[in-house]
Design a protein around this motif. Structure first.
Motif, PDB file in Angstrom:
ATOM      1  N   VAL A  67      20.909  36.813  30.747  1.00 57.00           N
ATOM      2  CA  VAL A  67      22.091  37.668  30.894  1.00 57.00           C
ATOM      3  C   VAL A  67      23.351  36.877  30.527  1.00 57.00           C
ATOM      4  N   GLU A  68      23.341  35.589  30.823  1.00 55.48           N
ATOM      5  CA  GLU A  68      24.507  34.770  30.469  1.00 55.48           C
ATOM      6  C   GLU A  68      24.646  34.649  28.951  1.00 55.48           C
ATOM      7  N   ARG A  69      23.497  34.431  28.264  1.00 46.73           N
ATOM      8  CA  ARG A  69      23.542  34.356  26.791  1.00 46.73           C
ATOM      9  C   ARG A  69      24.121  35.635  26.205  1.00 46.73           C
ATOM     10  N   TRP A  70      23.703  36.765  26.797  1.00 49.26           N
ATOM     11  CA  TRP A  70      24.191  38.062  26.331  1.00 49.26           C
ATOM     12  C   TRP A  70      25.710  38.145  26.521  1.00 49.26           C
ATOM     13  N   ILE A  71      26.187  37.678  27.685  1.00 51.58           N
ATOM     14  CA  ILE A  71      27.635  37.712  27.945  1.00 51.58           C
ATOM     15  C   ILE A  71      28.374  36.814  26.950  1.00 51.58           C
ATOM     16  N   TYR A  72      27.841  35.608  26.720  1.00 50.56           N
ATOM     17  CA  TYR A  72      28.516  34.692  25.779  1.00 50.56           C
ATOM     18  C   TYR A  72      28.581  35.309  24.383  1.00 50.56           C
ATOM     19  N   ARG A  73      27.504  36.035  24.014  1.00 53.90           N
ATOM     20  CA  ARG A  73      27.506  36.643  22.685  1.00 53.90           C
ATOM     21  C   ARG A  73      28.601  37.708  22.590  1.00 53.90           C
ATOM     22  N   CYS A  74      28.725  38.509  23.670  1.00 56.95           N
ATOM     23  CA  CYS A  74      29.791  39.519  23.674  1.00 56.95           C
ATOM     24  C   CYS A  74      31.170  38.857  23.585  1.00 56.95           C
ATOM     25  N   VAL A  75      31.334  37.773  24.328  1.00 57.38           N
ATOM     26  CA  VAL A  75      32.634  37.096  24.351  1.00 57.38           C
ATOM     27  C   VAL A  75      32.893  36.396  23.022  1.00 57.38           C
ATOM     28  N   GLY A  76      31.820  35.951  22.384  1.00 58.84           N
ATOM     29  CA  GLY A  76      31.970  35.177  21.157  1.00 58.84           C
ATOM     30  C   GLY A  76      32.339  33.738  21.455  1.00 58.84           C
ATOM     31  N   ALA A  77      31.810  33.211  22.558  1.00 59.02           N
ATOM     32  CA  ALA A  77      32.128  31.830  22.942  1.00 59.02           C
ATOM     33  C   ALA A  77      30.866  30.985  22.916  1.00 59.02           C
ATOM     34  N   ASP A  78      31.021  29.720  22.568  1.00 64.82           N
ATOM     35  CA  ASP A  78      29.905  28.788  22.618  1.00 64.82           C
ATOM     36  C   ASP A  78      29.945  28.077  23.959  1.00 64.82           C
ATOM     37  N   PRO A  79      28.984  28.378  24.843  1.00 54.75           N
ATOM     38  CA  PRO A  79      29.059  27.832  26.206  1.00 54.75           C
ATOM     39  C   PRO A  79      28.831  26.327  26.259  1.00 54.75           C
ATOM     40  N   ASP A  80      28.332  25.741  25.175  1.00 54.50           N
ATOM     41  CA  ASP A  80      28.070  24.300  25.198  1.00 54.50           C
ATOM     42  C   ASP A  80      29.203  23.489  24.591  1.00 54.50           C
ATOM     43  N   ALA A  81      30.239  24.178  24.105  1.00 52.96           N
ATOM     44  CA  ALA A  81      31.364  23.453  23.514  1.00 52.96           C
ATOM     45  C   ALA A  81      32.232  22.864  24.625  1.00 52.96           C
ATOM     46  N   GLU A  82      32.435  21.567  24.611  1.00 52.09           N
ATOM     47  CA  GLU A  82      33.270  20.928  25.631  1.00 52.09           C
ATOM     48  C   GLU A  82      34.743  21.226  25.354  1.00 52.09           C
ATOM     49  N   MET A  83      35.518  21.365  26.420  1.00 51.27           N
ATOM     50  CA  MET A  83      36.942  21.624  26.269  1.00 51.27           C
ATOM     51  C   MET A  83      37.741  20.472  26.863  1.00 51.27           C
ATOM     52  N   ARG A  84      38.826  20.098  26.175  1.00 50.70           N
ATOM     53  CA  ARG A  84      39.802  19.194  26.782  1.00 50.70           C
ATOM     54  C   ARG A  84      40.719  20.027  27.670  1.00 50.70           C
ATOM     55  N   TRP A  85      41.575  19.344  28.474  1.00 52.45           N
ATOM     56  CA  TRP A  85      42.296  20.142  29.477  1.00 52.45           C
ATOM     57  C   TRP A  85      43.223  21.206  28.910  1.00 52.45           C
ATOM     58  N   PRO A  86      43.902  20.989  27.786  1.00 50.52           N
ATOM     59  CA  PRO A  86      44.753  22.088  27.293  1.00 50.52           C
ATOM     60  C   PRO A  86      43.926  23.319  26.903  1.00 50.52           C
ATOM     61  N   ALA A  87      42.750  23.098  26.323  1.00 54.15           N
ATOM     62  CA  ALA A  87      41.909  24.228  25.919  1.00 54.15           C
ATOM     63  C   ALA A  87      41.366  24.952  27.148  1.00 54.15           C
ATOM     64  N   TYR A  88      40.958  24.171  28.147  1.00 52.53           N
ATOM     65  CA  TYR A  88      40.442  24.754  29.388  1.00 52.53           C
ATOM     66  C   TYR A  88      41.527  25.616  30.024  1.00 52.53           C
ATOM     67  N   LEU A  89      42.736  25.044  30.100  1.00 55.78           N
ATOM     68  CA  LEU A  89      43.849  25.766  30.710  1.00 55.78           C
ATOM     69  C   LEU A  89      44.191  27.028  29.929  1.00 55.78           C
ATOM     70  N   ARG A  90      44.208  26.916  28.597  1.00 54.82           N
ATOM     71  CA  ARG A  90      44.521  28.097  27.787  1.00 54.82           C
ATOM     72  C   ARG A  90      43.528  29.225  28.048  1.00 54.82           C
ATOM     73  N   SER A  91      42.251  28.866  28.206  1.00 51.93           N
ATOM     74  CA  SER A  91      41.249  29.903  28.467  1.00 51.93           C
ATOM     75  C   SER A  91      41.491  30.551  29.829  1.00 51.93           C
ATOM     76  N   VAL A  92      41.795  29.714  30.837  1.00 50.61           N
ATOM     77  CA  VAL A  92      42.093  30.253  32.172  1.00 50.61           C
ATOM     78  C   VAL A  92      43.252  31.234  32.081  1.00 50.61           C
ATOM     79  N   LEU A  93      44.312  30.809  31.413  1.00 52.85           N
ATOM     80  CA  LEU A  93      45.522  31.632  31.356  1.00 52.85           C
ATOM     81  C   LEU A  93      45.299  32.896  30.526  1.00 52.85           C
ATOM     82  N   ALA A  94      44.576  32.764  29.403  1.00 55.24           N
ATOM     83  CA  ALA A  94      44.329  33.942  28.567  1.00 55.24           C
ATOM     84  C   ALA A  94      43.523  34.972  29.341  1.00 55.24           C
ATOM     85  N   PHE A  95      42.478  34.502  30.018  1.00 59.81           N
ATOM     86  CA  PHE A  95      41.629  35.423  30.766  1.00 59.81           C
ATOM     87  C   PHE A  95      42.428  36.103  31.879  1.00 59.81           C
TER      88      PHE A  95
END
Lengths: 553, 204
Positions: free
Chosen positions: A41-69
């Protein structure tokens, strides 16, 4: 059995239950966030989102995702309330006014769940289940994700990578919050909480009057409302409503749900940093403050000071007969100290001193044990400060879990700590200076001031409970408290993620004979002391004007 | 500049899709599954624990109601009375008085309620228990304390021409102890007790 003895047993049973699940749940959460496997079910959600769950994020990217969501969530929830009359199951309710819709959207996305509306007479079934209840899940999952990112800052070395926000948020929702809520919701229905999609059901009472019995998906929302330390009730009366909280058992279950994740996350922290004892030191500090609060409020409520309570022979105003003073006090402390804000009794009618303890619980910054995720990261920031202070005392470079606490780390921690007091005191001062503030108080004098102080404290700390006599549904309060909730939630996250990155980049220093042992009781004591001193110095003048003045009058 | 605008757009669209898919999972599937289980396994409770009398719905055992005389504002002596309610037991308007423990208005309300309860039941004011003079949190409290029930036994028995022994027995039948023996407080369910009193009075 005397009420006092029953209450002692009740508190003991709660502590035993929390202790029992501390290790298994904490370790399970550590595995959830460390695992490299994805559920289908998680893979299905990631596909809908269009995100790669294994891609590491640095803090600005992590923060941007938090704020965008979160920004998208605020907008979506706002629009949902504005068009609720055009959607199915509207129950005939009108669209929510713009200022109140903004306030409610900010409130649920920031995990505050301050409510300037009254659920049963304003929100449609679709708004409640597809809007508000969804934020109960995801805002909690966002808080946990940020906490885990900070923990990774301690566990990782020579890297700026903090994990993947989408993976952390989705896993928190799917693997932790959903299964526990589903189980709890079914148990709540078994105790009598309602779960349907009907409207009001008119009955004719024996005395010839009519009464409209409400319907709604209450149990499913109640479970996540407590588990995710959200607190926004389906009904205006929140968890004091018999359909949300039918008896003594459902009451204890709800208190357990409020506390279970915040008190288990230190174990997750301990497991992830490779030393269970480090987790115990943190949970001990949380537990000590929480327990002191429970004792203070329970004793005060049983003694029932206050002229009206004295005359009545007990502090039962605003409390339900099936809960009494003991279970109400336990709930009130647990909800204010976890940033939940649901209530099974109305805090406005508690004695002045109890109200002061509840306020103080929020002013500590929601860290004992705090909201899901936010409690742990708030406490770890305090631990950084405590380590720094201890380091100054003995004249050594402070370090925590092998990471040096240098100027950059301490600046970030200091910024984190300054945000909420600035919002609370600034907001309260503004409200008292303008005519809008004074008009909203139902009570006069010191208690009226406490109402306003409580409102800004509750909003800025993302608690959401209220001295609800306060008429909060005005454009002024909807807007200013709405802003306090958003800033009080997301500004601290900026500093937490920056701190996490700064820690993760370091090379760990080896433990030597001169290292401060942060897993020992001495450090727990230092930590509690640092928390009390920082909060006390910040808020004492404001507390003296409100609850202390009332309690000593 | 252009790439950063495009990146922000891409991020917001991912965030929006994430919200939609989680809305389906947590906001549609989850409540529907729970509703399905609840309606199947606990049908009565999931629908509000509705109580019937003479074949029609007369209330919910979890929601308190007012027990005034037909069409009047005065309490009906034939029935056990519940606690004071900030909304007169209107479920469309739950919530408490919100008055502080030292508020002069609350002092006045408590004093008035004490006198009313004492006069109505013909007992001295000192015997009136705390739950009889204080409003509940929800304004829908379905229960009263054992003390408040005991205080009303004589008056209810007289009004219904029943023996005090019978009414006292009915009270104890509708008294629930603490859940599991130590959780919360003992309660007397007012609606169920009044239904039992009514049945007993009808039998004569």
């Amino acid at each position: 059995m005397s009420p006092v003895l029953a209450d002692v047993l009740q508190v003991s049973a709660l502590i035993a239950a929390l202790a029992l699940v501390h290790r298994p749940l904490g370790d399970y959460m550590a595995r959830v966030y460390s695992s490299t496997r994805h559920l289908r079910v998680e893979r299905w959600i990631y596909r809908c989102v269009g995100a790669d769950p294994d891609a590491e994020m640095r803090w600005p990217a992590y923060l941007r995702s938090v704020l965008a969501f979160s920004a998208v969530s605020v907008l979506f929830l706002y629009l949902l309330q504005r068009v609720q009359d055009k959607l199915p199951l509207s129950l005939g309710f009108k669209p929510i006014d713009p200022d109140q819709a903004f306030n409610t959207a900010a409130s649920f996305v920031s995990n505050t769940n301050w409510q300037s509306y009254s659920g049963e007479s304003a929100m449609s079934h679709v708004t409640q289940t597809a809007g508000l209840a969804v934020q109960n899940f995801v805002s909690a999952a966002v808080g946990m994700a940020v906490a885990i990112a900070l923990v990774r800052g301690f566990t990782r070395a020579r890297t700026g990578e903090l994990g993947n926000f989408w993976a952390d948020m989705v896993r928190g929702t799917v693997r932790i919050l959903l299964p526990v809520s589903a189980l709890a919701a079914v148990v709540l229905v078994a105790t009598g909480a309602i779960q349907n999609f009907a409207g009001f059901h008119e009955v004719h009472t024996l005395s010839g009057a009519t009464q409209d019995i409400p319907g709604g998906a209450v149990a499913s929302q109640e479970a996540i409302k407590d588990l995710g330390t959200n607190g926004g009730g389906f009904f205006n009366a929140n968890s004091s409503h018999p359909f949300e909280n039918p008896n003594g058992f459902s009451n204890l279950l709800e208190i357990f749900l409020l506390l279970v994740i915040p008190f288990s996350l230190p174990r997750t922290f301990g497991t992830m940093v490779g030393s269970a004892k480090q987790g115990y030191a943190i949970v001990a500090a949380m537990g000590a403050i929480w327990f002191a609060g429970v004792v203070a409020v329970t004793v005060t409520e049983f003694q029932h000071p206050g002229t009206a309570a004295q005359l009545a022979g007990g502090a039962m105003e605003g409390k339900e007969q099936r809960f009494g003073e003991g279970a109400s006090s336990l709930f009130s402390v647990s909800t204010t100290m976890t940033s939940t804000g649901s209530v099974n009794s109305f805090h406005d009618s508690f004695s002045g001193l109890s109200g002061g303890v509840l306020l103080l619980g929020m002013m500590l910054g929601e860290i004992a044990p705090g909201g899901v995720g936010s409690g742990l990261y708030g406490m770890l920031v305090m631990a950084v400060v405590a380590v720094f202070v201890s380091g100054l005392m003995v004249g050594r470079t402070p370090e925590y879990l092998g990471k040096k606490i240098g100027p950059r780390e301490i600046k970030l921690a200091a910024c984190y700590i300054l945000i909420t007091p600035a919002l609370v005191l600034g907001g309260t001062g503004l409200a008292m200076a303008l005519p809008d503030g004074k008009e909203a108080m139902t009570n006069i004098g010191a208690h009226g001031f406490s109402e306003v102080l409580y409102a800004y404290t509750s909003g800025s700390n993302n608690n959401g409970s209220a001295f609800a006599g306060f008429g909060a549904d005005t454009p002024f309060f909807n807007t200013t408290i709405g802003l306090c909730m958003l800033l009080g939630r997301f500004l601290p996250m900026v500093f937490v993620l920056a701190l996490a990155s700064s820690l993760a980049k370091q090379t760990p220093v080896p433990v030597t004979a001169g290292t401060l042992r942060t897993e020992k009781p001495l450090f727990t004591g230092m930590l509690v002391g640092a928390i009390l001193i920082i909060t006390g110095l910040t808020f004492f003048p404001a507390l003296a004007l409100g609850p202390l003045a009332e309690g000593l009058a | 500049m252009n790439t950063s605008v495009r990146n922000t757009g891409r991020l917001l669209s991912a965030a929006f899709r994430a919200l939609l898919v989680l809305t389906v999972v947590c906001g549609v599937i989850y409540p529907l599954v729970i509703t399905g289980i609840a309606q199947g396994a606990f049908h009565d409770k999931a629908n509000g624990s509705v109580v019937k009398a003479d074949g029609r719905d007369v209330g919910s055992r979890l929601i308190g109601q007012s027990w005034n005389e037909r069409g009047g504002r005065k309490p009906d002596p034939k029935y056990f009375q519940g606690r004071p309610s900030a909304s007169d037991y209107d479920p469309r308007n739950s919530g408490s008085s919100q008055l502080g423990a030292s508020d002069p208005k609350l002092v006045g309300m408590v004093r008035k309620a004490r006198k009313q309860v004492a006069d109505f039941n013909g007992v001295p004011q000192s015997r009136v228990p705390k739950d009889a003079v204080t409003g509940s949190a929800s304004a829908l409290d379905p229960a009263i304390s054992k003390k408040y029930a005991a205080l009303q036994v004589d008056r209810v028995a007289r009004a219904n021409r029943l023996s005090t022994g019978t009414v006292r027995r009915l009270v104890s039948e509708h008294t629930a102890g603490r859940t599991l023996g130590f959780l919360g407080e003992p309660t007397v369910n007012v609606l169920e007790l009044n239904l039992a009193v009514r049945r007993a009075a009808a039998r004569g």
